[in-house]
Design a protein around this motif. Structure first.
Motif, PDB file in Angstrom:
ATOM      1  N   VAL A   1      45.409  25.847  38.498  1.00  0.00           N
ATOM      2  CA  VAL A   1      45.074  24.525  37.989  1.00  0.00           C
ATOM      3  C   VAL A   1      43.813  23.979  38.654  1.00  0.00           C
ATOM      4  O   VAL A   1      43.083  23.174  38.063  1.00  0.00           O
ATOM      5  N   ALA A   2      43.528  24.417  39.869  1.00  0.00           N
ATOM      6  CA  ALA A   2      42.356  23.908  40.600  1.00  0.00           C
ATOM      7  C   ALA A   2      41.075  24.664  40.252  1.00  0.00           C
ATOM      8  O   ALA A   2      39.997  24.278  40.704  1.00  0.00           O
ATOM      9  N   THR A   3      41.186  25.749  39.467  1.00  0.00           N
ATOM     10  CA  THR A   3      40.001  26.582  39.188  1.00  0.00           C
ATOM     11  C   THR A   3      39.818  26.778  37.685  1.00  0.00           C
ATOM     12  O   THR A   3      39.868  27.909  37.183  1.00  0.00           O
ATOM     13  N   PRO A   4      39.547  25.733  36.934  1.00  0.00           N
ATOM     14  CA  PRO A   4      39.441  25.858  35.472  1.00  0.00           C
ATOM     15  C   PRO A   4      38.182  26.594  35.016  1.00  0.00           C
ATOM     16  O   PRO A   4      38.083  26.946  33.831  1.00  0.00           O
ATOM     17  N   SER A   5      37.233  26.840  35.926  1.00  0.00           N
ATOM     18  CA  SER A   5      35.974  27.482  35.535  1.00  0.00           C
ATOM     19  C   SER A   5      35.997  28.994  35.696  1.00  0.00           C
ATOM     20  O   SER A   5      34.966  29.653  35.466  1.00  0.00           O
ATOM     21  N   LEU A   6      37.117  29.574  36.081  1.00  0.00           N
ATOM     22  CA  LEU A   6      37.183  31.015  36.306  1.00  0.00           C
ATOM     23  C   LEU A   6      36.769  31.805  35.059  1.00  0.00           C
ATOM     24  O   LEU A   6      37.235  31.538  33.954  1.00  0.00           O
ATOM     25  N   VAL A   7      35.902  32.800  35.277  1.00  0.00           N
ATOM     26  CA  VAL A   7      35.466  33.706  34.226  1.00  0.00           C
ATOM     27  C   VAL A   7      36.027  35.105  34.462  1.00  0.00           C
ATOM     28  O   VAL A   7      36.344  35.821  33.514  1.00  0.00           O
ATOM     29  N   ASP A   8      36.173  35.477  35.729  1.00  0.00           N
ATOM     30  CA  ASP A   8      36.636  36.821  36.091  1.00  0.00           C
ATOM     31  C   ASP A   8      37.750  36.683  37.127  1.00  0.00           C
ATOM     32  O   ASP A   8      37.540  36.128  38.216  1.00  0.00           O
ATOM     33  N   LEU A   9      38.942  37.182  36.790  1.00  0.00           N
ATOM     34  CA  LEU A   9      40.106  37.096  37.676  1.00  0.00           C
ATOM     35  C   LEU A   9      40.710  38.481  37.846  1.00  0.00           C
ATOM     36  O   LEU A   9      41.077  39.133  36.874  1.00  0.00           O
ATOM     37  N   ASN A  10      40.789  38.925  39.100  1.00  0.00           N
ATOM     38  CA  ASN A  10      41.311  40.253  39.398  1.00  0.00           C
ATOM     39  C   ASN A  10      42.569  40.124  40.252  1.00  0.00           C
ATOM     40  O   ASN A  10      42.512  39.684  41.400  1.00  0.00           O
ATOM     41  N   LEU A  11      43.705  40.509  39.669  1.00  0.00           N
ATOM     42  CA  LEU A  11      45.007  40.496  40.352  1.00  0.00           C
ATOM     43  C   LEU A  11      45.626  41.892  40.360  1.00  0.00           C
ATOM     44  O   LEU A  11      46.842  42.042  40.477  1.00  0.00           O
ATOM     45  N   ALA A  12      44.790  42.907  40.271  1.00  0.00           N
ATOM     46  CA  ALA A  12      45.279  44.278  40.194  1.00  0.00           C
ATOM     47  C   ALA A  12      45.985  44.680  41.484  1.00  0.00           C
ATOM     48  O   ALA A  12      45.659  44.216  42.578  1.00  0.00           O
ATOM     49  N   HIS A  13      46.967  45.564  41.333  1.00  0.00           N
ATOM     50  CA  HIS A  13      47.667  46.185  42.460  1.00  0.00           C
ATOM     51  C   HIS A  13      48.292  45.152  43.393  1.00  0.00           C
ATOM     52  O   HIS A  13      48.081  45.141  44.602  1.00  0.00           O
ATOM     53  N   ASN A  14      49.058  44.258  42.760  1.00  0.00           N
ATOM     54  CA  ASN A  14      49.901  43.348  43.500  1.00  0.00           C
ATOM     55  C   ASN A  14      51.364  43.685  43.174  1.00  0.00           C
ATOM     56  O   ASN A  14      51.665  44.842  42.851  1.00  0.00           O
ATOM     57  N   GLN A  15      52.245  42.722  43.226  1.00  0.00           N
ATOM     58  CA  GLN A  15      53.677  42.978  42.983  1.00  0.00           C
ATOM     59  C   GLN A  15      54.216  42.060  41.887  1.00  0.00           C
ATOM     60  O   GLN A  15      55.369  41.647  41.914  1.00  0.00           O
ATOM     61  N   LEU A  16      53.386  41.760  40.917  1.00  0.00           N
ATOM     62  CA  LEU A  16      53.763  40.838  39.846  1.00  0.00           C
ATOM     63  C   LEU A  16      54.751  41.482  38.874  1.00  0.00           C
ATOM     64  O   LEU A  16      54.584  42.637  38.472  1.00  0.00           O
ATOM     65  N   THR A  17      55.741  40.708  38.488  1.00  0.00           N
ATOM     66  CA  THR A  17      56.694  41.121  37.466  1.00  0.00           C
ATOM     67  C   THR A  17      56.649  40.123  36.314  1.00  0.00           C
ATOM     68  O   THR A  17      56.232  38.975  36.493  1.00  0.00           O
ATOM     69  N   SER A  18      57.082  40.557  35.154  1.00  0.00           N
ATOM     70  CA  SER A  18      57.083  39.665  33.997  1.00  0.00           C
ATOM     71  C   SER A  18      58.010  38.480  34.210  1.00  0.00           C
ATOM     72  O   SER A  18      57.734  37.372  33.735  1.00  0.00           O
ATOM     73  N   ALA A  19      59.101  38.680  34.931  1.00  0.00           N
ATOM     74  CA  ALA A  19      60.066  37.605  35.159  1.00  0.00           C
ATOM     75  C   ALA A  19      59.482  36.487  36.016  1.00  0.00           C
ATOM     76  O   ALA A  19      59.931  35.336  35.921  1.00  0.00           O
ATOM     77  N   HIS A  20      58.504  36.799  36.840  1.00  0.00           N
ATOM     78  CA  HIS A  20      57.939  35.792  37.741  1.00  0.00           C
ATOM     79  C   HIS A  20      56.482  35.462  37.385  1.00  0.00           C
ATOM     80  O   HIS A  20      55.730  34.979  38.229  1.00  0.00           O
TER      81      HIS A  20
END
Length: 502
Positions: free
Chosen positions: A397-416
């Motif tokens: 919410v604090a970064t509405p100007s993001l153009v490129d976001l990299n969250l690769a190789h974390n532990q994200l699941t669809s449920a969370h």
């Protein structure tokens, strides 16, 4: 027509060559009785501009050593000829001489010293030793401006180089010592290249650059310096000291360098004890500072407001306190990757004051959630290889100007992964979620998205609903998932006409 002069009748009956006949004719005419001026036959005098017999209208060929090329009167190029000896017939008027990529082991004093008009001497990539390079020969080259001696076998620099010098390249030798007049007292000297040698602080005298206050570029990388030399020219704009053994920057060593724009100190042994609050504070023009791959435990104090790029990756920084970066208010690129920040390593106000921050690298930093307090104008956020397992509705919410976001190789699941996590990112174009544990396409993706990377997850089905708003999507990467032919529901690609699935 009057009678022929005496003797012409005889010549006409002789078989005399044309050139000889002309000469005989002139002799005969010269012995004729004097005549009136009106009837006198003029005697032809020699035209100095007309070529003599056997001469050519073309200029004589310029002297040039065998196999070399001489494209101009003042230029001699003998590059890459495998020469073992210095050419002996180089014109004395040569101003530019190139002998790079040969096998020269010695430069004869007599041959070099006679080339007193030389401005450029290129001896790059030969087999020259310090014994084979006569110091005294350079005293006879008062106009020399450019000397290239890189990739040889020099162990000590020439004791004297001409005062006229502008660029000196002695890189990739085995230098252990520089003399005061090698680079000192050179008011026109602009660039010095000494990287990839074996220089220690002992071999670099205190007055090595005294009287050379026009040097803007100094490359001392890949040597054996243990501290930043304290007497470098104040005129420097670029200073390369990477890949040394520097553990300390002496107090005041950079105090006069108000024009310095680029400082490279990566791959050294700097710790917090080797810096102080004034180390960088006087660098009013500094724009690029690379301190990566050192032993720093904290972000240095006193960073100047002019700084644009700060590279602190691969140190031992475990905490960024509030206000530590606020002095660098012009910062646009901050690289903090591969530091042991952990869950609480970033203070809530760690990035306070960095209103112009464009790119933030925090990958492999042990983070468990997206940092709070990120600058609002941030365009690129790199968070791969962390331990982030959840994205809530207010994650970005604090970064509405993001153009490129990299969250690769974390532990994200669809449920969370909340369906509102990305909905406020109205400018997002690239989203990398590779290498997580997702089983479904994320919901609520912004319509601005152009590239979505989802390889190496656990996707087993594709529904049309998450794709309905993605009319601008051009690339979708789905390799190494659990998808089968029947896993893709009808209508999934209907709203993405330009899509390429990879």
């Amino acid at each position: 027509m009057g009678p022929s002069p005496p003797g012409l009748e005889i010549l006409s009956q002789l078989h005399v060559p044309c050139q000889s006949m002309s000469l005989l004719l002139l002799l005969l005419l010269g012995n004729l009785p004097s005549q009136d001026a009106a009837t006198a036959i003029p005697i032809m005098t020699e035209d100095q501009n007309f070529p003599h017999l056997g001469e050519s209208l073309q200029p004589p060929p310029r002297a040039c050593p065998p196999r070399c090329s001489c494209p101009r009167d003042d230029t001699v190029s003998c590059d890459g000829l495998d020469l073992g000896l210095f050419p002996s017939n180089i014109t004395k008027s040569a101003q530019h001489l190139s002998l790079q990529n040969n096998q020269l082991v010695e430069i004869p004093y007599n041959e070099l010293s006679r080339l007193r008009y030389l401005r450029t001497l290129n001896l790059h990539n030969n087999q020259l030793s310090s014994e084979g390079l006569p110091d005294e020969a350079f005293e006879s080259l008062p106009d020399l401006q450019y000397i290239y001696l890189a990739n040889n076998q020099l162990t000590v620099a020439p004791q004297f180089l001409p005062r006229s010098l502008r660029i000196a390249d002695l890189a990739a030798n085995q230098l252990v010592e520089i003399y005061p007049l090698t680079f000192g007292e050179k008011p026109e000297l602009r660039s010095v290249y000494l990287h990839d040698n074996q220089l220690t602080n002992t071999g670099l005298p205190f007055d090595a650059f005294r009287g050379s206050e026009a040097i803007t570029t100094l490359i001392l990388s890949s040597n054996q310096l243990s501290y930043l030399p304290p007497s470098l020219p104040s005129s420097l704009i670029r200073l390369h000291l990477q890949n040394n053994r520097i553990a300390k920057v002496p107090r005041g060593a950079l105090g006069r360098h108000v024009q310095l724009r680029e400082l490279y100190l990566q791959h050294n042994r700097l710790s917090d004890a080797g810096l102080d609050a004034t180390t960088f504070s006087k660098l009013k023009s500094l724009e690029y500072l690379d301190l990566s791959n050192n032993r720093l435990g904290e972000v240095p104090e006193g960073l100047p407001p002019s700084l644009v790029i700060l590279h602190l990756g691969r140190n031992q920084i475990c905490h960024v306190p509030a206000g530590r970066l606020s002095g660098a208010r012009g910062l646009q690129y901050l690289l903090l990757q591969h530091n042991p920040l952990g869950p609480g390593g970033l203070d809530l106000a760690a990035f306070q004051g960095l209103r112009g921050l464009h790119t933030l690298h925090l990958y492999a930093s042990g983070l468990e959630q997206v940092p709070a307090g990120l600058p609002r104008r941030l365009h690129a956020l790199m968070l791969p290889h962390n331990r982030i397992s959840e994205l809530g509705p207010r994650a970005f919410v604090a970064t509405p100007s993001l153009v490129d976001l990299n969250l690769a190789h974390n532990q994200l699941t669809s449920a969370h992964l909340h369906h509102l996590a990305f909905c406020r990112l109205g400018h997002l174009q690239t989203l990398d979620l590779a290498g997580n544990r997702l089983t479904l396409l994320p919901q609520g993706l912004p319509g601005s998205l152009q590239v979505l990377r989802l390889p190496r997850n656990q996707l087993n089905t594709l529904d049309p609903e998450p794709m309905t708003n993605l009319s601008m999507l051009q690339e979708l990467h789905l390799g190494h998932n659990r998808l089968r032919v029947g896993s893709i529901m009808p209508g999934t690609w209907q709203e993405v006409p330009s899509l390429k699935v990879r």
